[in-house]
Write a protein that holds these residues in place. Structure first.
Motif, PDB file in Angstrom:
ATOM      1  N   THR A   8       0.855  -1.183   0.000  1.00  0.00           N
ATOM      2  CA  THR A   8       0.000   0.000   0.000  1.00  0.00           C
ATOM      3  C   THR A   8       0.895   1.239   0.000  1.00  0.00           C
ATOM      4  O   THR A   8       2.123   1.153  -0.106  1.00  0.00           O
ATOM      5  CB  THR A   8      -0.932  -0.005   1.235  1.00  0.00           C
ATOM      6  OG1 THR A   8      -1.900   1.047   1.103  1.00  0.00           O
ATOM      7  CG2 THR A   8      -0.163   0.163   2.527  1.00  0.00           C
TER       8      THR A   8
ATOM      9  N   TYR B 205      -8.108  -1.584   3.647  1.00  0.00           N
ATOM     10  CA  TYR B 205      -7.201  -2.723   3.556  1.00  0.00           C
ATOM     11  C   TYR B 205      -6.121  -2.433   2.507  1.00  0.00           C
ATOM     12  O   TYR B 205      -6.411  -1.737   1.541  1.00  0.00           O
ATOM     13  CB  TYR B 205      -8.028  -3.954   3.140  1.00  0.00           C
ATOM     14  CG  TYR B 205      -7.237  -5.200   2.842  1.00  0.00           C
ATOM     15  CD1 TYR B 205      -6.857  -6.054   3.857  1.00  0.00           C
ATOM     16  CD2 TYR B 205      -6.881  -5.512   1.534  1.00  0.00           C
ATOM     17  CE1 TYR B 205      -6.137  -7.197   3.581  1.00  0.00           C
ATOM     18  CE2 TYR B 205      -6.157  -6.660   1.250  1.00  0.00           C
ATOM     19  CZ  TYR B 205      -5.789  -7.498   2.276  1.00  0.00           C
ATOM     20  OH  TYR B 205      -5.071  -8.615   2.004  1.00  0.00           O
ATOM     21  N   PRO B 206      -4.866  -2.952   2.681  1.00  0.00           N
ATOM     22  CA  PRO B 206      -4.406  -3.898   3.690  1.00  0.00           C
ATOM     23  C   PRO B 206      -4.109  -3.251   5.034  1.00  0.00           C
ATOM     24  O   PRO B 206      -3.872  -2.048   5.118  1.00  0.00           O
ATOM     25  CB  PRO B 206      -3.141  -4.476   3.055  1.00  0.00           C
ATOM     26  CG  PRO B 206      -2.618  -3.400   2.175  1.00  0.00           C
ATOM     27  CD  PRO B 206      -3.846  -2.702   1.640  1.00  0.00           C
TER      28      PRO B 206
ATOM     29  N   PRO C 216      -1.527  -9.168   1.429  1.00  0.00           N
ATOM     30  CA  PRO C 216      -2.223  -9.032   0.152  1.00  0.00           C
ATOM     31  C   PRO C 216      -1.786 -10.050  -0.879  1.00  0.00           C
ATOM     32  O   PRO C 216      -2.469 -10.242  -1.884  1.00  0.00           O
ATOM     33  CB  PRO C 216      -1.880  -7.605  -0.294  1.00  0.00           C
ATOM     34  CG  PRO C 216      -0.636  -7.255   0.433  1.00  0.00           C
ATOM     35  CD  PRO C 216      -0.709  -7.984   1.732  1.00  0.00           C
TER      36      PRO C 216
ATOM     37  N   GLU D 182      -8.226 -13.526  -3.581  1.00  0.00           N
ATOM     38  CA  GLU D 182      -9.455 -12.876  -3.146  1.00  0.00           C
ATOM     39  C   GLU D 182      -9.138 -11.874  -2.052  1.00  0.00           C
ATOM     40  O   GLU D 182      -8.303 -12.133  -1.180  1.00  0.00           O
ATOM     41  CB  GLU D 182     -10.451 -13.917  -2.624  1.00  0.00           C
ATOM     42  CG  GLU D 182     -10.963 -14.872  -3.690  1.00  0.00           C
ATOM     43  CD  GLU D 182     -12.005 -14.242  -4.598  1.00  0.00           C
ATOM     44  OE1 GLU D 182     -12.198 -13.020  -4.532  1.00  0.00           O
ATOM     45  OE2 GLU D 182     -12.623 -14.977  -5.376  1.00  0.00           O
ATOM     46  N   ASN D 183      -9.840 -10.732  -2.071  1.00  0.00           N
ATOM     47  CA  ASN D 183      -9.567  -9.759  -1.028  1.00  0.00           C
ATOM     48  C   ASN D 183     -10.188 -10.202   0.292  1.00  0.00           C
ATOM     49  O   ASN D 183     -11.019 -11.114   0.363  1.00  0.00           O
ATOM     50  CB  ASN D 183     -10.045  -8.362  -1.454  1.00  0.00           C
ATOM     51  CG  ASN D 183     -11.548  -8.237  -1.463  1.00  0.00           C
ATOM     52  OD1 ASN D 183     -12.223  -8.436  -0.462  1.00  0.00           O
ATOM     53  ND2 ASN D 183     -12.097  -7.893  -2.619  1.00  0.00           N
TER      54      ASN D 183
ATOM     55  N   GLY E 223     -17.129  -5.488   3.698  1.00  0.00           N
ATOM     56  CA  GLY E 223     -16.480  -4.683   2.675  1.00  0.00           C
ATOM     57  C   GLY E 223     -17.337  -3.508   2.236  1.00  0.00           C
ATOM     58  O   GLY E 223     -18.207  -3.030   2.964  1.00  0.00           O
TER      59      GLY E 223
ATOM     60  N   ARG F 284      -4.634  -4.878  -6.959  1.00  0.00           N
ATOM     61  CA  ARG F 284      -4.782  -6.218  -6.375  1.00  0.00           C
ATOM     62  C   ARG F 284      -4.227  -6.217  -4.946  1.00  0.00           C
ATOM     63  O   ARG F 284      -4.828  -6.782  -4.026  1.00  0.00           O
ATOM     64  CB  ARG F 284      -4.055  -7.244  -7.232  1.00  0.00           C
ATOM     65  CG  ARG F 284      -4.290  -8.678  -6.811  1.00  0.00           C
ATOM     66  CD  ARG F 284      -3.966  -9.662  -7.916  1.00  0.00           C
ATOM     67  NE  ARG F 284      -2.721  -9.343  -8.600  1.00  0.00           N
ATOM     68  CZ  ARG F 284      -2.641  -8.902  -9.855  1.00  0.00           C
ATOM     69  NH1 ARG F 284      -3.749  -8.699 -10.569  1.00  0.00           N
ATOM     70  NH2 ARG F 284      -1.463  -8.649 -10.419  1.00  0.00           N
ATOM     71  N   ASP F 285      -3.088  -5.578  -4.716  1.00  0.00           N
ATOM     72  CA  ASP F 285      -2.528  -5.496  -3.376  1.00  0.00           C
ATOM     73  C   ASP F 285      -3.461  -4.763  -2.417  1.00  0.00           C
ATOM     74  O   ASP F 285      -3.517  -5.078  -1.220  1.00  0.00           O
ATOM     75  CB  ASP F 285      -1.173  -4.782  -3.407  1.00  0.00           C
ATOM     76  CG  ASP F 285      -0.047  -5.642  -3.953  1.00  0.00           C
ATOM     77  OD1 ASP F 285      -0.275  -6.866  -4.150  1.00  0.00           O
ATOM     78  OD2 ASP F 285       1.039  -5.108  -4.229  1.00  0.00           O
TER      79      ASP F 285
ATOM     80  N   GLY G 230      -6.569  -4.932  -2.432  1.00  0.00           N
ATOM     81  CA  GLY G 230      -7.761  -5.736  -2.149  1.00  0.00           C
ATOM     82  C   GLY G 230      -8.905  -5.531  -3.106  1.00  0.00           C
ATOM     83  O   GLY G 230     -10.011  -6.012  -2.866  1.00  0.00           O
ATOM     84  N   TYR G 231      -8.679  -4.824  -4.226  1.00  0.00           N
ATOM     85  CA  TYR G 231      -9.746  -4.611  -5.180  1.00  0.00           C
ATOM     86  C   TYR G 231      -9.890  -5.847  -6.065  1.00  0.00           C
ATOM     87  O   TYR G 231      -8.924  -6.286  -6.700  1.00  0.00           O
ATOM     88  CB  TYR G 231      -9.466  -3.398  -6.065  1.00  0.00           C
ATOM     89  CG  TYR G 231      -9.581  -2.094  -5.322  1.00  0.00           C
ATOM     90  CD1 TYR G 231     -10.817  -1.586  -4.947  1.00  0.00           C
ATOM     91  CD2 TYR G 231      -8.443  -1.366  -4.984  1.00  0.00           C
ATOM     92  CE1 TYR G 231     -10.924  -0.387  -4.264  1.00  0.00           C
ATOM     93  CE2 TYR G 231      -8.537  -0.161  -4.297  1.00  0.00           C
ATOM     94  CZ  TYR G 231      -9.784   0.319  -3.946  1.00  0.00           C
ATOM     95  OH  TYR G 231      -9.879   1.497  -3.270  1.00  0.00           O
ATOM     96  N   ALA G 232     -11.106  -6.400  -6.132  1.00  0.00           N
ATOM     97  CA  ALA G 232     -11.365  -7.539  -7.009  1.00  0.00           C
ATOM     98  C   ALA G 232     -11.411  -7.066  -8.444  1.00  0.00           C
ATOM     99  O   ALA G 232     -11.851  -5.947  -8.739  1.00  0.00           O
ATOM    100  CB  ALA G 232     -12.697  -8.199  -6.641  1.00  0.00           C
TER     101      ALA G 232
END
Length: 308
Positions: A134, A165-166, A182, A187-188, A254, A302-303, A305-307
């Motif tokens: 992040t 998150y993270p 992450p 998956e987040n 979420g 992705r790190d 947490g976004y799908a």
């Protein structure tokens, strides 16, 4: 993610059908694209707008000791992309510099058109912490103070990634996996909780979530103390931590788009004034930099947490 992939994912996770039904309710079957009861932050009077990503009003009220006058307001959105579409898209913001730790505006630059004086993408290059997956809040504060020196006659939007998150510096390994990492799963964290794939008490999640806000607040306070003028501290949206959604009352986790429960749209609005106000001009914006690698942007998201 294409329509077929979304359908397959929903079949694997039936609760997503409930989420979609709730979204249809909150968005009036698609007749509204955002929470129309929310505040338009760019219509408000400020010199600096601080955005804490995914910060609920109730957690801010409990944890913050920042100076200023606090009230509860509603956001127009339950995700960052929705916040940008509702408040920034198609707007002339040549009087404003956007300092951001969140890559979403860059990711959606073709569909969200905003004419800022400049966009400082703190998440690109050295601003990103590979260790934590992040952008750390102290990095954002430093970038904002540099932007203030470079653009003394512009308003500033300073978008911190926390408490989203993270969870920075957390050390927690629950049954089902370490969701503080992450890279531990595709998956987040919130999808794992929604699907019941991790065995964890809600209070343990709250401790991590609160700690992420605590991690950011001293650096936000430094920003307030070092900048003159009128500063507003708010959030783009909130987050659900296992509360019942509605009208279908399943436990939600979420911040899914298009759902406007109090946990998702009630945000802080803290006003702090110190020193002379800024004299703002709206000169021509800086040239856009389109040189960032799309793979890098995807990795950052992705790190965070976004799908996909």
């Amino acid at each position: 993610m294409d329509t077929r992939s979304r359908l397959v994912r929903a079949l694997d996770t039936p609760v997503l059908f409930c989420r979609h039904a709730n979204r249809l309710y909150h968005r009036r079957l698609g007749l509204r694209r955002c929470n129309e009861a929310g505040t338009d932050p760019f219509e408000a009077d400020w010199d600096t707008l601080v955005v804490l990503d995914a910060c609920r009003y109730d957690m801010f009220e409990r944890r913050s000791t920042l100076p200023g006058d606090l009230e509860r307001r509603q956001s127009r959105a339950s995700t960052t992309v929705e916040f940008l579409r509702a408040n920034v898209d198609g707007r002339n913001l040549r009087d404003t510099v956007y300092v951001t730790a969140n890559p979403q505006l860059h990711q959606h630059r073709e569909s969200i058109r905003a004419e800022f004086a400049d966009i400082v993408e703190v998440w690109s290059g050295d601003g990103w912490s590979d260790e934590h997956g992040t952008v750390l809040p102290e990095t954002v504060t430093a970038a904002a103070l540099r932007a203030n020196e470079e653009y003394p006659n512009k308003r500033l939007v300073v978008h911190y990634m926390q408490p989203h998150y993270p969870f920075v510096g957390a050390d927690a390994d629950f049954d089902g996996g370490d969701f503080t990492d992450p890279e531990a799963t595709e998956e987040n964290v919130w999808v794992q909780l929604l699907q019941g794939r991790v065995d964890v008490d809600r209070e343990a999640v709250w401790e991590l979530y609160d700690a992420n806000l605590d991690r950011a607040l001293p650096h936000v306070e430094r920003l307030l103390r070092d900048l003159d003028g009128k500063t507003v501290v708010t959030a783009d949206h909130g987050n659900m931590v296992g509360e019942r959604s509605f009208p279908i009352p399943f436990r939600e986790w979420g911040h899914p788009r298009g759902i406007y429960t109090p946990e998702l749209v009630d945000v802080p609005w803290l006003v702090y004034e110190d020193g002379p106000r800024r004299t703002v001009d709206a000169s021509a914006p800086a040239a856009a930099d389109g040189s960032l690698d799309d793979d890098v942007v995807a990795d950052r998201l992705r790190d965070l947490g976004y799908a996909e």
